[in-house]
Write a protein that holds these residues in place. Structure first.
Motif, mmCIF file in Angstrom:
data_model
loop_
_atom_site.group_PDB
_atom_site.id
_atom_site.type_symbol
_atom_site.label_atom_id
_atom_site.label_comp_id
_atom_site.label_asym_id
_atom_site.label_seq_id
_atom_site.Cartn_x
_atom_site.Cartn_y
_atom_site.Cartn_z
ATOM 1 N N ARG A 59 45.015 30.563 37.675
ATOM 2 C CA ARG A 59 43.999 31.573 37.382
ATOM 3 C C ARG A 59 43.224 31.963 38.639
ATOM 4 O O ARG A 59 42.877 33.121 38.821
ATOM 5 N N GLU A 61 44.448 32.004 41.535
ATOM 6 C CA GLU A 61 45.389 32.823 42.308
ATOM 7 C C GLU A 61 45.225 34.300 41.952
ATOM 8 O O GLU A 61 45.319 35.168 42.818
ATOM 9 N N ARG A 62 44.966 34.596 40.694
ATOM 10 C CA ARG A 62 44.747 35.984 40.282
ATOM 11 C C ARG A 62 43.422 36.519 40.817
ATOM 12 O O ARG A 62 43.300 37.690 41.118
ATOM 13 N N LYS A 63 42.436 35.635 40.927
ATOM 14 C CA LYS A 63 41.114 36.046 41.417
ATOM 15 C C LYS A 63 41.126 36.243 42.933
ATOM 16 O O LYS A 63 40.497 37.154 43.446
ATOM 17 N N PRO A 65 44.036 36.584 45.333
ATOM 18 C CA PRO A 65 45.486 36.629 45.549
ATOM 19 C C PRO A 65 45.944 36.416 46.990
ATOM 20 O O PRO A 65 47.096 36.079 47.220
#
Length: 119
Positions: A59, A61-63, A65
């Motif tokens: 998660r 990683e999405r915030k 990237p």
């Protein structure tokens, strides 16, 4: 990293017991605070919660990237979970994102141990 460790010490004293749902579906705060966010992953590590740490890092990683540190930390989790191919991929991504430590670790794995992680 030092800032994350200092913040982690403070947060450990404030931390309450997470429910299973919170561990498996961690909430990522929208506020940009990399030190606070990565500190939570390290707290999972210290308590041996490797799978929740991995989910939490996915998660993050999405915030963030393009933050190589996340992939470096994921590589540690994959190592403990005995997932060498995922570990290699995380190290390669961290290296691509200019995390020099990840590049060194990846080269060391292949050179010193003559390890071929690819199938």
């Amino acid at each position: 990293m030092i800032q994350a460790e200092i913040l982690n010490k403070k947060l450990e004293t404030q931390q309450t017991d997470d429910t299973l749902r919170e561990e498996l579906e961690p909430v990522i705060q929208p506020k940009i605070s990399p030190a606070r966010d990565i500190a939570r992953a390290y707290r999972y590590f210290r308590t041996g919660l490797w799978r929740p740490a991995s989910i939490y890092l996915d998660r993050l990683e999405r915030k963030y990237p393009h933050w190589g540190e996340i992939f470096m930390v994921k590589a540690i989790a994959f190592y403990v979970l005995k997932e060498p191919l995922s570990m290699e991929k995380a190290l390669e991504t961290a290296c691509f994102l200019e995390n020099t430590k990840a590049c060194e670790d990846l080269n060391t794995l292949k050179r010193v141990h003559n390890l071929d992680l690819a199938p």
